[in-house]
Design an enzyme around this catalytic site. Structure first.
Site, PDB file in Angstrom:
ATOM      1  N   ASP A  18      44.717  -7.015  44.106  1.00 50.61           N
ATOM      2  CA  ASP A  18      45.303  -6.698  42.798  1.00 50.61           C
ATOM      3  C   ASP A  18      46.420  -7.707  42.531  1.00 50.61           C
ATOM      4  O   ASP A  18      47.351  -7.827  43.332  1.00 50.61           O
ATOM      5  CB  ASP A  18      45.860  -5.258  42.835  1.00 50.61           C
ATOM      6  CG  ASP A  18      46.389  -4.809  41.473  1.00 50.61           C
ATOM      7  OD1 ASP A  18      46.553  -5.662  40.577  1.00 50.61           O
ATOM      8  OD2 ASP A  18      46.652  -3.609  41.321  1.00 50.61           O
ATOM      9  N   ASP A 116      42.402  -7.846  36.625  1.00 50.99           N
ATOM     10  CA  ASP A 116      43.143  -8.444  37.751  1.00 50.99           C
ATOM     11  C   ASP A 116      42.884  -7.752  39.087  1.00 50.99           C
ATOM     12  O   ASP A 116      43.673  -7.896  40.008  1.00 50.99           O
ATOM     13  CB  ASP A 116      44.652  -8.458  37.446  1.00 50.99           C
ATOM     14  CG  ASP A 116      45.329  -7.135  37.702  1.00 50.99           C
ATOM     15  OD1 ASP A 116      44.670  -6.093  37.558  1.00 50.99           O
ATOM     16  OD2 ASP A 116      46.517  -7.151  38.063  1.00 50.99           O
ATOM     17  N   GLU A 117      41.784  -7.041  39.191  1.00 48.49           N
ATOM     18  CA  GLU A 117      41.528  -6.252  40.412  1.00 48.49           C
ATOM     19  C   GLU A 117      40.082  -6.367  40.832  1.00 48.49           C
ATOM     20  O   GLU A 117      39.181  -6.316  39.981  1.00 48.49           O
ATOM     21  CB  GLU A 117      41.663  -4.780  40.050  1.00 48.49           C
ATOM     22  CG  GLU A 117      42.876  -4.070  40.466  1.00 48.49           C
ATOM     23  CD  GLU A 117      42.749  -2.643  39.954  1.00 48.49           C
ATOM     24  OE1 GLU A 117      42.311  -1.799  40.730  1.00 48.49           O
ATOM     25  OE2 GLU A 117      43.055  -2.408  38.770  1.00 48.49           O
TER      26      GLU A 117
HETATM   27  P1  TTP Z   1      48.016  -3.700  36.572  1.00 48.93           P
HETATM   28  O1  TTP Z   1      47.349  -4.338  37.752  1.00 48.93           O
HETATM   29  O2  TTP Z   1      48.032  -2.211  36.496  1.00 48.93           O
HETATM   30  O3  TTP Z   1      49.538  -4.148  36.507  1.00 48.93           O
HETATM   31  P2  TTP Z   1      50.185  -5.555  36.837  1.00 48.93           P
HETATM   32  O4  TTP Z   1      49.218  -6.509  37.432  1.00 48.93           O
HETATM   33  O5  TTP Z   1      50.886  -6.051  35.616  1.00 48.93           O
HETATM   34  O6  TTP Z   1      51.309  -5.164  37.885  1.00 48.93           O
HETATM   35  P3  TTP Z   1      51.107  -4.734  39.401  1.00 48.93           P
HETATM   36  O7  TTP Z   1      51.877  -5.750  40.197  1.00 48.93           O
HETATM   37  O8  TTP Z   1      51.717  -3.377  39.489  1.00 48.93           O
HETATM   38  O9  TTP Z   1      49.649  -4.735  39.702  1.00 48.93           O
HETATM   39  O10 TTP Z   1      47.372  -4.242  35.246  1.00 48.93           O
HETATM   40  C1  TTP Z   1      46.879  -5.561  35.103  1.00 48.93           C
HETATM   41  C2  TTP Z   1      47.177  -6.071  33.710  1.00 48.93           C
HETATM   42  O11 TTP Z   1      46.590  -5.212  32.741  1.00 48.93           O
HETATM   43  C3  TTP Z   1      48.656  -6.138  33.391  1.00 48.93           C
HETATM   44  O12 TTP Z   1      49.258  -7.338  33.815  1.00 48.93           O
HETATM   45  C4  TTP Z   1      48.645  -5.977  31.897  1.00 48.93           C
HETATM   46  C5  TTP Z   1      47.438  -5.129  31.589  1.00 48.93           C
HETATM   47  N1  TTP Z   1      47.848  -3.733  31.332  1.00 48.93           N
HETATM   48  C6  TTP Z   1      48.089  -3.356  30.012  1.00 48.93           C
HETATM   49  O13 TTP Z   1      47.952  -4.160  29.086  1.00 48.93           O
HETATM   50  N2  TTP Z   1      48.515  -2.059  29.766  1.00 48.93           N
HETATM   51  C7  TTP Z   1      48.713  -1.138  30.767  1.00 48.93           C
HETATM   52  O14 TTP Z   1      49.100   0.014  30.500  1.00 48.93           O
HETATM   53  C8  TTP Z   1      48.443  -1.547  32.119  1.00 48.93           C
HETATM   54  C9  TTP Z   1      48.662  -0.570  33.243  1.00 48.93           C
HETATM   55  C10 TTP Z   1      48.018  -2.846  32.346  1.00 48.93           C
HETATM   56 MG    MG Z   2      47.932  -5.939  39.011  1.00 51.19          MG
END
Ligand code: TTP
Ligand code: MG
Length: 366
Positions: A18, A116-117
């Protein structure tokens, strides 16, 4: 078993990767002067009057209490000096595609689950030590190739791997073997189990269940009241039994073979012979199902677990072993000098059923 299934020996080992603060991290990469600053990607805050929400924010902004899905006006009040940026979705998609291509190269089976996962089944490594080495290599690769940081979790199935990747964000690498579940996972709140949201957490708390360790102590009927048919799976999870498998999603039609050398190999002849053997097997698979393929991808994993993939599409679909092998050789050749190789793989994709009117590769070869 499909041609894409790796042989199963030993335990199933799954990685969950992730990216850290993905949209914000891409923006910081594009504007290095933003490094270390609170960066918020989302709607325009309009000096506190803006509508809309935060997409994500840098970890520096998280220190102010800002998080995804929060109203942007609230984020502005928490940190008016943060850098607020509008999302650039096409850029993030492009970066995501490159990341996923790198990750796919490391996996026996691969499942992307969001921008992103992804989950990577790496069971062919056969033990957690090698899986941990590969996880570290993946983090290095994404840093050097894309200048982006990620967190990786390693576990016996998707759910435990995902819980693990979240445990030391950002930049984490957490390995959870099934027998470490009581020590590492039982102390965590139940909300760390993907899919358990606020409402379920409240229902669980009313029955005295607040940590994952409380689950195996609870009567199965109580768990059934809350999780229905999923009760056994949730209880198994708390015992370290994680049955959630990585599934290649349909649409990614390909056939592939991989060979791990008994001893790491630096003999180009042996590597090319191995590629020839795999090409013959794959052509046999195409013949059996009356298929043709167009794209040839080779994968080489070196002794330090760094992995490259290279692909080339042929002028038309084929199952001519010579055309496939020549392409594979050309792609592999630059990587055969000097470094010891642990594994080679060959994948054929862009697969279609035979169309008897189509041109054949012979029409293009001298
Ligand atoms: P996530 O992997 O949930 O968050 P992240 O990568 O920003 O942070 P983390 O380090 O906790 O993993 O989500 C991936 C992307 O998806 C994030 O960068 C932006 C988008 N996203 C949104 O647009 N709205 C949301 O509510 C969430 C949770 C994510
Ligand atoms: Mg992320």
């Amino acid at each position: 078993m499909t041609p894409d299934d790796p042989p199963r020996e030993g335990p199933r080992i799954v990685l969950h990767v992730d990216m850290d603060s993905f949209f914000a991290a891409v923006e910081v990469r594009e504007h290095p002067d933003l490094a270390g600053k609170p960066v918020v990607v989302g709607a325009d805050p309009k000096e506190g009057e803006g509508r809309g929400v935060v997409c994500t924010c840098s970890y520096e902004a998280r220190n102010y209490g800002i998080h995804s899905a929060m109203p942007i006006s609230r984020a502005y009040r928490l940190c008016p000096d943060a850098v607020f940026l509008s999302p650039r979705y096409p850029l993030y998609s492009e970066v995501s595609e490159r990341i996923m291509a790198i990750l796919r190269g490391y996996a026996d089976r691969f499942q992307q689950v969001s921008i992103d996962e992804a989950y990577l089944d790496v069971s062919s490594l056969q033990n957690y030590e090698w899986a941990a080495t590969m996880a570290a290599r993946i983090k290095d690769d994404l840093l050097s190739e894309e200048h982006l940081s990620c967190s990786v979790g390693v576990g016996p199935g998707k759910t435990i791997a995902k819980i693990a990747s979240d445990m030391q964000k950002p930049g984490g690498l957490v390995v959870i073997r099934p027998w470490q579940v009581p020590e590492l996972i039982h102390p965590l709140p139940v909300t760390r189990i993907p899919g358990i949201g606020r409402k379920t957490a409240i229902a669980l708390r009313q029955r005295g269940i607040s940590t994952i360790g409380d689950i195996p102590r609870t009567d199965i009927q109580v768990l059934r009241d809350i999780f229905g048919k999923g009760a056994v799976q949730i209880r198994d999870l708390a015992y370290g039994i994680d049955t959630s498998e990585v599934r290649e999603l349909s649409g990614s039609k390909s056939i592939s073979r991989e060979t791990t050398f008994v001893q790491d190999c630096d003999d180009p002849g042996q590597i090319l012979d191995t590629l020839r053997g795999m090409a013959e097997i794959l052509v046999g698979d195409l013949e059996q199902f009356d298929l043709l393929a167009r794209t040839v991808t080779i994968k080489i994993r070196f002794s330090d677990f760094s992995t490259i993939t290279r692909a080339r599409s042929l002028p038309c679909q084929t199952r001519d072993p010579r055309a496939i092998l020549c392409t594979a050789r050309d792609l592999a050749f630059p990587f055969l000098a000097g470094r010891k190789i642990r594994l080679v793989g060959l994948r054929l994709s862009s697969i279609a059923l035979i169309d008897r009117n189509q041109k054949t590769i012979g029409d293009f070869l001298a």
